[in-house]
Design a protein around this motif. Structure first.
Motif, PDB file in Angstrom:
ATOM      1  N   SER A  44       0.837  -1.195   0.000  1.00 18.45           N
ATOM      2  CA  SER A  44       0.000   0.000   0.000  1.00 18.45           C
ATOM      3  C   SER A  44       0.871   1.243   0.000  1.00 18.45           C
ATOM      4  O   SER A  44       2.011   1.230   0.477  1.00 18.45           O
ATOM      5  CB  SER A  44      -0.936   0.016   1.204  1.00 18.45           C
ATOM      6  OG  SER A  44      -0.207   0.109   2.411  1.00 18.45           O
ATOM      7  N   PHE A  45       0.301   2.324  -0.547  1.00 21.86           N
ATOM      8  CA  PHE A  45       0.981   3.615  -0.611  1.00 21.86           C
ATOM      9  C   PHE A  45      -0.007   4.684  -0.172  1.00 21.86           C
ATOM     10  O   PHE A  45      -1.111   4.787  -0.724  1.00 21.86           O
ATOM     11  CB  PHE A  45       1.464   3.892  -2.044  1.00 21.86           C
ATOM     12  CG  PHE A  45       2.094   5.241  -2.227  1.00 21.86           C
ATOM     13  CD1 PHE A  45       3.409   5.468  -1.860  1.00 21.86           C
ATOM     14  CD2 PHE A  45       1.363   6.287  -2.783  1.00 21.86           C
ATOM     15  CE1 PHE A  45       3.992   6.718  -2.034  1.00 21.86           C
ATOM     16  CE2 PHE A  45       1.947   7.538  -2.960  1.00 21.86           C
ATOM     17  CZ  PHE A  45       3.264   7.752  -2.583  1.00 21.86           C
ATOM     18  N   GLU A  46       0.383   5.469   0.814  1.00 23.47           N
ATOM     19  CA  GLU A  46      -0.527   6.469   1.372  1.00 23.47           C
ATOM     20  C   GLU A  46      -0.445   7.792   0.611  1.00 23.47           C
ATOM     21  O   GLU A  46       0.643   8.276   0.294  1.00 23.47           O
ATOM     22  CB  GLU A  46      -0.200   6.710   2.845  1.00 23.47           C
ATOM     23  CG  GLU A  46      -0.366   5.480   3.725  1.00 23.47           C
ATOM     24  CD  GLU A  46      -1.770   4.911   3.689  1.00 23.47           C
ATOM     25  OE1 GLU A  46      -2.739   5.713   3.652  1.00 23.47           O
ATOM     26  OE2 GLU A  46      -1.903   3.667   3.694  1.00 23.47           O
ATOM     27  N   THR A  47      -1.615   8.352   0.320  1.00 27.60           N
ATOM     28  CA  THR A  47      -1.716   9.667  -0.317  1.00 27.60           C
ATOM     29  C   THR A  47      -2.647  10.532   0.536  1.00 27.60           C
ATOM     30  O   THR A  47      -3.351  10.012   1.413  1.00 27.60           O
ATOM     31  CB  THR A  47      -2.294   9.569  -1.736  1.00 27.60           C
ATOM     32  OG1 THR A  47      -3.724   9.429  -1.654  1.00 27.60           O
ATOM     33  CG2 THR A  47      -1.720   8.368  -2.493  1.00 27.60           C
ATOM     34  N   PRO A  48      -2.718  11.826   0.288  1.00 30.22           N
ATOM     35  CA  PRO A  48      -3.669  12.676   1.021  1.00 30.22           C
ATOM     36  C   PRO A  48      -5.123  12.299   0.786  1.00 30.22           C
ATOM     37  O   PRO A  48      -5.997  12.675   1.575  1.00 30.22           O
ATOM     38  CB  PRO A  48      -3.367  14.084   0.478  1.00 30.22           C
ATOM     39  CG  PRO A  48      -1.962  14.011  -0.019  1.00 30.22           C
ATOM     40  CD  PRO A  48      -1.812  12.629  -0.565  1.00 30.22           C
ATOM     41  N   CYS A  49      -5.381  11.542  -0.280  1.00 31.69           N
ATOM     42  CA  CYS A  49      -6.764  11.173  -0.623  1.00 31.69           C
ATOM     43  C   CYS A  49      -7.143   9.764  -0.172  1.00 31.69           C
ATOM     44  O   CYS A  49      -8.322   9.404  -0.188  1.00 31.69           O
ATOM     45  CB  CYS A  49      -6.973  11.283  -2.134  1.00 31.69           C
ATOM     46  SG  CYS A  49      -6.832  12.957  -2.775  1.00 31.69           S
ATOM     47  N   GLY A  50      -6.164   8.967   0.199  1.00 36.50           N
ATOM     48  CA  GLY A  50      -6.436   7.595   0.590  1.00 36.50           C
ATOM     49  C   GLY A  50      -5.254   6.691   0.287  1.00 36.50           C
ATOM     50  O   GLY A  50      -4.187   7.155  -0.136  1.00 36.50           O
TER      51      GLY A  50
END
Length: 273
Positions: free
Chosen positions: A5-11
């Motif tokens: 998984s890779f975290e972004t500001p959107c999810g």
């Protein structure tokens, strides 16, 4: 293949990476089309992971990459893709994009021309204003209401039959759409957002020139929108080689996986020459 998984500001974006860590060979990144997920490329991943590093994702908002705020742009997707690939030691990829995945790949090419080493478009289209009519851009922005009104059973049938010709391809598309059973609103929002950010990128003239070895692949029976017309014009104007896949639809890589794999191999040879 290992799920990560890779975290972004959107999810959180879910992706899979694996295969042979051969440093002498360019890595492959597979980008599925709109509302499809990583399973779209299962026969390509199985083929190429024996010999080189391979990446595939559930695009932002799709399948396991949910919940996700649909407030991002096409450029955002390309930047997140780059960050993930860099984190996985895949800084110089060959990108294979099907339909929407091809648009993301072009945005990536515009942002990171020195890193992209090869591009394969499968039933996608050029991300440039001159190829699209005003009516087509208008429709791209108005998909969501239409998808909300069509009965779900008919929408699934149209999605499967409209993108694939083979039984394998149609079954796979039905399985991927089954992720949204009971939540047609989410499916409509996802599709509407995807088409809208393409229209916005086209109207904003997002840089998307392809300067690396490239190949256009299109199913001879592709009936999705104006894909056939786009590819003919793209080939004619940009001089990118175009290969037609006999008897294949919009998801040509599921209708004729062996033929498509051979063409990807050819592109890889040119990129590594």
């Amino acid at each position: 293949m290992t799920e990560k998984s890779f975290e972004t500001p959107c999810g959180s974006i879910r992706y899979w990476v694996g295969g042979a860590p051969a440093e002498s060979k360019l890595p492959l990144a597979f980008l599925p089309g709109l509302t499809a997920d990583h399973r779209l490329f299962e026969r390509q991943v199985a083929h190429f992971a024996e010999r080189r590093r391979v990446f595939v994702w559930d695009a932002p908002g799709h399948a396991k990459s949910w919940p996700f705020s649909l407030t991002f742009s096409l450029t955002d997707k390309a930047r997140w893709l780059d960050e993930i690939l860099l984190s996985e030691g895949m800084a110089h990829p060959v990108i294979v994009g099907q339909s929407m995945g091809g648009y993301v790949a072009q945005a990536y090419a515009g942002l990171f021309p020195d890193r992209l080493k090869g591009f394969v478009s499968i039933d996608s289209a050029p991300l440039q204003r001159k190829y699209m009519t005003k009516a087509e851009l208008w429709l791209l922005r108005r998909t969501e209401p239409m998808y909300r009104r069509i009965p779900w059973r008919l929408l699934v049938q149209a999605g499967a039959n409209g993108t694939a010709v083979s039984e394998y391809g149609r079954t796979l598309m039905r399985d991927m759409m089954a992720v949204y059973d009971g939540n047609q609103k989410r499916y409509a929002q996802l599709a509407g957002h995807g088409f809208r950010i393409v229209a916005e990128a086209v109207e904003a003239s997002v840089p998307c020139e392809i300067s690396c070895p490239a190949l256009l692949i299109c199913g001879a029976k592709d009936r999705a929108g104006s894909t056939v017309r786009y590819n003919k014009a793209w080939h004619r104007n940009a001089g990118i080689p175009l290969e037609w896949i006999p008897g294949a639809g919009h998801n040509a890589n599921t209708d004729a996986p062996d033929a498509v794999n051979v063409l990807i191999e050819r592109l890889l040879s040119a990129a590594e020459a």
